[in-house]
Design a protein around this motif. Structure first.
Motif, PDB file in Angstrom:
ATOM      1  N   LEU A   1      -0.437   5.678   3.647  1.00 51.01           N
ATOM      2  CA  LEU A   1      -1.567   6.012   4.531  1.00 51.01           C
ATOM      3  C   LEU A   1      -2.221   4.730   5.046  1.00 51.01           C
ATOM      4  O   LEU A   1      -2.111   3.673   4.428  1.00 51.01           O
ATOM      5  N   ASP A   2      -2.946   4.839   6.175  1.00 49.58           N
ATOM      6  CA  ASP A   2      -3.662   3.655   6.667  1.00 49.58           C
ATOM      7  C   ASP A   2      -5.098   3.622   6.136  1.00 49.58           C
ATOM      8  O   ASP A   2      -5.944   2.893   6.620  1.00 49.58           O
ATOM      9  N   THR A   3      -5.357   4.441   5.111  1.00 44.76           N
ATOM     10  CA  THR A   3      -6.665   4.426   4.451  1.00 44.76           C
ATOM     11  C   THR A   3      -6.498   4.029   2.989  1.00 44.76           C
ATOM     12  O   THR A   3      -5.389   4.099   2.439  1.00 44.76           O
ATOM     13  N   VAL A   4      -7.603   3.617   2.375  1.00 45.37           N
ATOM     14  CA  VAL A   4      -7.572   3.246   0.957  1.00 45.37           C
ATOM     15  C   VAL A   4      -8.771   3.888   0.257  1.00 45.37           C
ATOM     16  O   VAL A   4      -9.858   3.984   0.833  1.00 45.37           O
TER      17      VAL A   4
ATOM     18  N   ALA B   1     -10.755   2.877   6.063  1.00 43.33           N
ATOM     19  CA  ALA B   1      -9.595   2.242   6.707  1.00 43.33           C
ATOM     20  C   ALA B   1      -9.221   1.018   5.882  1.00 43.33           C
ATOM     21  O   ALA B   1     -10.088   0.270   5.441  1.00 43.33           O
ATOM     22  N   ARG B   2      -7.924   0.799   5.656  1.00 43.44           N
ATOM     23  CA  ARG B   2      -7.534  -0.268   4.743  1.00 43.44           C
ATOM     24  C   ARG B   2      -7.203  -1.570   5.469  1.00 43.44           C
ATOM     25  O   ARG B   2      -6.915  -1.560   6.665  1.00 43.44           O
TER      26      ARG B   2
ATOM     27  N   LEU C   1      -3.290   6.393  -4.739  1.00 48.55           N
ATOM     28  CA  LEU C   1      -4.076   6.014  -5.919  1.00 48.55           C
ATOM     29  C   LEU C   1      -5.461   5.525  -5.507  1.00 48.55           C
ATOM     30  O   LEU C   1      -5.681   5.176  -4.346  1.00 48.55           O
ATOM     31  N   ILE C   2      -6.354   5.469  -6.464  1.00 48.22           N
ATOM     32  CA  ILE C   2      -7.680   4.887  -6.242  1.00 48.22           C
ATOM     33  C   ILE C   2      -7.644   3.429  -6.714  1.00 48.22           C
ATOM     34  O   ILE C   2      -7.128   3.143  -7.801  1.00 48.22           O
ATOM     35  N   LEU C   3      -8.182   2.515  -5.895  1.00 48.01           N
ATOM     36  CA  LEU C   3      -8.318   1.122  -6.327  1.00 48.01           C
ATOM     37  C   LEU C   3      -9.704   0.928  -6.911  1.00 48.01           C
ATOM     38  O   LEU C   3     -10.714   1.230  -6.271  1.00 48.01           O
TER      39      LEU C   3
ATOM     40  N   ALA D   1     -11.142  -2.853   2.539  1.00 47.04           N
ATOM     41  CA  ALA D   1     -11.476  -1.961   3.657  1.00 47.04           C
ATOM     42  C   ALA D   1     -11.686  -2.772   4.929  1.00 47.04           C
ATOM     43  O   ALA D   1     -12.390  -3.788   4.924  1.00 47.04           O
ATOM     44  N   ALA D   2     -11.075  -2.296   6.034  1.00 44.46           N
ATOM     45  CA  ALA D   2     -11.216  -2.976   7.320  1.00 44.46           C
ATOM     46  C   ALA D   2     -12.624  -2.785   7.867  1.00 44.46           C
ATOM     47  O   ALA D   2     -13.167  -3.663   8.543  1.00 44.46           O
ATOM     48  N   ARG D   3     -13.223  -1.629   7.606  1.00 44.17           N
ATOM     49  CA  ARG D   3     -14.563  -1.296   8.095  1.00 44.17           C
ATOM     50  C   ARG D   3     -15.287  -0.510   7.012  1.00 44.17           C
ATOM     51  O   ARG D   3     -14.666   0.314   6.332  1.00 44.17           O
TER      52      ARG D   3
END
Ligand code: AMP
Ligand code: MG
Length: 348
Positions: free
Chosen positions: A117-120, A104-105, A66-68, A80-82
């Motif tokens: 996934l490890d992305t957001v 990256a989440r 999903l999209i946040l 986001a981590a970065r």
């Protein structure tokens, strides 16, 4: 459950109504709301149980992330981590607006929202109703399009209710969406950002800011051959099988007029998703849904999904659709049309 239908002004929404909807979100409920692209089906994006309800209401596969949605650009830093420089440049230029960036989440983001996934995927919408709702909820709002999985996205509250009545607590109704196709999704975790889904921010606009952009091969041009059979059935599909005609505009119009006439003569009920100019050339037996004037790509984007949904109430055996030029918003329109047709395409 009864779905509450609240009408709000697009520009000056009644904040007491939005606050009621925001309370529903905070309590783990589902609220469909208008954005500048399409209507979204929102839940508290940090609450895995609320997010799970989105998948259940839509019948959406759990691995489709999903999209946040956020109300303020700074909130991206919590999710986001970065934020690489190219993502920051895109956000500075096109937020608020129809652009989703994949990053990256952080651990704040639940697995349920990202399909593990490890992305957001994050978006700051331009719509006042959407942003005020998210601000009042005080949490990122996870929201895919508010349609049953596989169906055309909704661009009106009536289309939301056609799919979601009694499955969600609230629909906020601010009339038809302005853009009409979903946000552009750009993966900013690759060295050169990758366009995953064309949308309201055009490829030309991305190139303008970034200089170079990869285009995901799975996005599918007119020569795209789906690798997995499942890919061709489950997106934006209208109620009847659809064939897309693309190529030279005059040749497309002539082919549509000829094929519509032949099919109608053989006793088939034919639907046509076409420009106003082509509609005027079709035999009277055809049921037409006009998406706009030929060459007006804004109108084609804004009118596409309601044209596809027209045939829910006016049943036909087959739908023939007229493609548009693949520049600007036309790239997003053609991506949706090809998927809606299951890649059944007549080249003219
Ligand atoms: P929808 O708005 O209903 O079209 O759904 C959200 C879109 O965003 C889908 O096409 C997803 O595949 C895409 N998306 C969401 N999160 C990610 C992610 N982490 N990586 C890649 N695509 C994503
Ligand atoms: Mg969708």
């Amino acid at each position: 459950m009864d779905t509450k239908h609240f009408v709000v002004d697009r520009d000056k929404p009644d904040l007491r109504i939005l606050d009621q909807a925001a309370a529903v979100l905070r309590q783990g409920g589902l609220v469909a709301f208008p954005t500048e692209t399409v209507y979204g089906l929102g839940a508290n994006g940090l609450d895995p149980r609320a997010v799970a309800r989105i998948f259940a209401a839509k019948g959406r596969p759990a691995d489709n992330p999903l999209i946040l949605h956020i109300a303020d650009g700074h909130e991206v830093n919590k999710l986001a981590a970065r934020v690489p420089a190219n993502a920051a440049a895109l956000m500075a230029k096109y937020w608020p607006g129809p652009l989703t960036v994949v990053l990256a989440r952080t651990r704040l983001v639940p697995d349920a929202a990202t399909g593990g996934l490890d992305t957001v995927a994050v978006r700051l919408p331009a719509s006042t109703v959407a942003r005020e709702l998210i601000r009042l909820a005080g949490v990122p709002v996870a929201a895919p399009s508010a349609n049953t999985s596989g169906r055309p996205s909704p661009t009106t509250a009536q289309a939301v209710l056609a799919d979601m009545d009694r499955r969600i607590e609230v629909v906020l109704d601010a009339g038809p969406c302005g853009i009409g196709v979903e946000s552009t999704v750009v993966d900013c975790t690759t060295p050169v950002p990758t366009l995953l889904r064309p949308g309201g921010v055009t490829l030309e606009m991305l190139m303008d800011t970034l200089g170079e952009v990869e285009v995901d091969p799975a996005l599918g041009g007119d020569d795209f051959v789906p690798r997995a059979p499942g890919m061709k059935y489950t997106h934006y599909a209208p109620a009847a099988p659809m064939t897309l005609y693309e190529g030279d505009a005059a040749a497309v119009a002539a082919a549509l007029a000829g094929d519509t006439g032949r099919l109608a003569a053989s006793g088939r009920r034919v639907g046509a998703v076409v420009s106003a100019e082509t509609a005027a050339l079709l035999p009277r037996e055809a049921e037409t849904a006009v998406y706009g004037a030929r060459g007006d790509l804004d109108a084609a984007a804004a009118g596409l999904y309601s044209a596809l949904r027209h045939f829910d109430a006016a049943p036909v055996d087959i739908i023939l659709a007229e493609g548009v030029a693949e520049a600007g918003l036309g790239l997003a329109v053609m991506n949706r049309m090809r998927k809606a047709a299951g890649y059944k395409i007549v080249h003219c």
